[in-house]
Design a protein around this motif. Structure first.
Motif, mmCIF file in Angstrom:
data_model
loop_
_atom_site.group_PDB
_atom_site.id
_atom_site.type_symbol
_atom_site.label_atom_id
_atom_site.label_comp_id
_atom_site.label_asym_id
_atom_site.label_seq_id
_atom_site.Cartn_x
_atom_site.Cartn_y
_atom_site.Cartn_z
ATOM 1 N N ALA A 41 0.824 -1.210 0.000
ATOM 2 C CA ALA A 41 0.000 0.000 0.000
ATOM 3 C C ALA A 41 0.854 1.254 0.000
ATOM 4 C CB ALA A 41 -0.933 -0.009 1.211
ATOM 5 N N GLU A 42 1.942 1.234 0.757
ATOM 6 C CA GLU A 42 2.818 2.408 0.809
ATOM 7 C C GLU A 42 3.393 2.720 -0.564
ATOM 8 O OE1 GLU A 42 6.880 3.917 3.141
ATOM 9 O OE2 GLU A 42 5.784 2.145 3.844
ATOM 10 N N ALA A 43 3.774 1.687 -1.301
ATOM 11 C CA ALA A 43 4.315 1.888 -2.647
ATOM 12 C C ALA A 43 3.243 2.392 -3.594
ATOM 13 C CB ALA A 43 4.905 0.574 -3.167
ATOM 14 N N PHE A 44 1.992 1.931 -3.414
ATOM 15 C CA PHE A 44 0.913 2.413 -4.275
ATOM 16 C C PHE A 44 0.674 3.903 -4.032
ATOM 17 C CE2 PHE A 44 -3.373 3.405 -5.553
ATOM 18 C CZ PHE A 44 -3.478 2.778 -6.788
ATOM 19 N N VAL A 65 -7.670 3.115 1.344
ATOM 20 C CA VAL A 65 -8.177 2.334 2.472
ATOM 21 C C VAL A 65 -7.748 0.886 2.287
ATOM 22 C CG1 VAL A 65 -10.267 1.468 3.596
ATOM 23 C CG2 VAL A 65 -10.150 3.859 2.860
ATOM 24 N N GLU A 66 -7.215 0.292 3.347
ATOM 25 C CA GLU A 66 -6.825 -1.121 3.348
ATOM 26 C C GLU A 66 -7.490 -1.808 4.534
ATOM 27 O OE1 GLU A 66 -3.782 -2.891 1.397
ATOM 28 O OE2 GLU A 66 -5.073 -1.688 0.105
ATOM 29 N N ASP A 67 -8.216 -2.881 4.274
ATOM 30 C CA ASP A 67 -8.902 -3.652 5.308
ATOM 31 C C ASP A 67 -9.710 -2.743 6.239
ATOM 32 O OD1 ASP A 67 -9.750 -5.911 6.666
ATOM 33 O OD2 ASP A 67 -7.997 -5.962 7.984
ATOM 34 N N GLY A 68 -10.425 -1.813 5.634
ATOM 35 C CA GLY A 68 -11.308 -0.942 6.405
ATOM 36 C C GLY A 68 -10.616 0.169 7.159
ATOM 37 N N GLN A 69 -9.303 0.381 6.910
ATOM 38 C CA GLN A 69 -8.561 1.419 7.616
ATOM 39 C C GLN A 69 -7.920 2.381 6.610
ATOM 40 O OE1 GLN A 69 -8.500 1.654 11.042
ATOM 41 N NE2 GLN A 69 -9.880 -0.123 11.039
#
Length: 428
Positions: A41-44, A65-69
């Motif tokens: 996610a950080e790279a995206f 947002v990843e896994d609702g966060q």
């Protein structure tokens, strides 16, 4: 002669196989590379920043947002600074939010998805044409399959101009986008095919007002925005400002006119990144894995119903009830959401994956397609497939490859026929 016939049949089969191969390769992303390592996610987030920083001429807001966060966000502006609470015009993204308001009335039993819309309309009715208006239902309006041929697209009204009344706009929108008919009427058999209709959502707006006795803005504030803590959201855009809203820029990076609309439900929503994150988290919370889970505004079963296919194009499932179906999620559901685009260069995109509880929010002005393109990159990063919008964007290049392949196959077939004919003559 049999040999010639078999060669022609083989050539026809090769032409068909080549076309299928090109489209399958494009849809499956063969030869395409994600803009960031899968799962990083950080790279995206950094890839999105790299795409935008120093290049984008307007306002740009982004959240991941990843896994609702919420795991990443980015904001940039050539003028006044913007942040997560800066509201943007979202164009057709409005339709998805409006559809949630309509579905709340369905849950309350005040609207039946499959009853004729004439049941609910008081201040305006569909004009008589050669088709049966009683076949037009709320379900068909939500899925753009009601047979309406308005083609809208709304351009809006410039500052100082009188905004057309909603009934007048339904009869003939004076701000219809170029090439649009602008009259909300049934021009094809309801329920038979997908035909995008902004006018259908204006009609839904009128249904909400006639059923509730409230203005559309008041109803949506009480039913959707306040329960979801969407404090920066409104379908109204006052000329005197007074709110934290993003400047509109054209593609050259010049400040552009802010238009207002009579068709609020299809195109007029102003919302912030924080609000759209709250909106998408509301959708993701219905897939939390808790069978007893409930959400504000709508029940999980209703949110799931909005993702069930109701409209198709080129055989693909593309639309639910107010919700775009971008790509299969691999477990029997869809990556869903909605985009918005309007002149001069307004673009928004919100998409979510119910299986992974991941999502992306992009709101921007200054580029007509940047939000849609980057959201498409997110879908590919998620599941390795082109989403429906990216597929349509790439259609011209795919057709070009198909034609080139066909020319090669056709030329090879002609050469082989000539060789076979000459050999036949020599033998004779």
């Amino acid at each position: 002669m049999l040999r010639y016939g078999l060669l022609v049949l083989a050539a026809i089969a090769a032409l068909a196989a080549w076309a299928v191969l090109v489209f399958a390769a494009a849809f499956s992303g063969w030869g395409r590379t994600a803009i960031a390592p899968v799962g990083d996610a950080e790279a995206f987030v950094q890839a999105v920043v790299d795409e935008v920083e120093g290049v984008h001429p307007g306002n740009f807001a982004f959240a991941l947002v990843e896994d609702g966060q919420l795991v990443g966000e980015y904001y940039t502006s050539p003028g006044e600074p913007i942040d997560r609470h800066t509201s943007f015009q979202t164009a057709s993204l409005s339709k998805w939010v409006s559809a949630v308001g309509v579905m709340a009335l369905v849950e309350d039993g005040r609207i039946d998805l499959d009853a004729p819309v004439s049941t609910y309309l008081q201040s305006w009715q569909l004009p008589q044409t050669g088709f049966d208006n009683e076949q037009v239902t709320v379900r068909l309006l939500l899925s753009h399959t009601a047979g309406l041929t308005d083609g809208l697209g709304y351009g809006g009204f410039a500052p100082g101009a009188t905004v057309q009344s909603l009934p007048d706009a339904l009869s003939q929108a004076s701000d219809a986008s170029p090439g649009a008919d602008g009259r909300v009427r049934v021009g094809m058999t309801p329920g038979e095919q997908f035909e995008y209709s902004g006018g259908g959502y204006s009609l839904l707006q009128l249904i909400v007002e006639d059923v509730t006795g409230e203005s559309f803005e008041t109803y949506m504030q009480g039913t959707v925005f306040q329960p979801l803590a969407m404090h920066d959201s409104s379908y109204l855009d006052p000329e005197d400002g007074g709110v934290n809203r993003a400047e509109i820029y054209d593609a050259a990076g010049e400040p552009a006119v802010r238009y207002r609309f009579s068709g609020l439900a299809p195109t007029a929503l102003n919302a912030s990144t924080a609000d759209m994150v709250a909106f998408v988290l509301f959708h993701l919370s219905s897939n939390s894995g808790n069978e007893a889970s409930s959400t504000p505004v709508l029940q999980p079963d209703t949110i799931e119903l909005m993702r069930q296919p109701h409209a198709f194009q080129m055989g693909a499932e593309i639309w639910g009830l107010g919700t775009v179906l971008y790509a299969p999620d691999g477990v029997g559901d869809f990556i869903a959401g909605h985009d918005g685009s309007n002149d001069p260069a307004i673009n928004s995109a919100v998409r979510y994956n119910p299986a992974t509880r991941d999502a992306i929010v992009i709101l921007e002005t200054g580029d007509a397609m940047l939000a849609t393109r980057l959201a498409g990159e997110w879908v590919f990063w998620q599941n390795g497939q082109l989403d429906s919008f990216s597929f349509m964007t790439a259609l011209d290049s795919m057709l070009e490859r198909v034609v080139i392949g066909w020319l090669v196959i056709g030329l090879a077939t002609v050469i082989m026929l000539i060789v076979m004919i000459r050999r036949g003559r020599r033998r004779a």
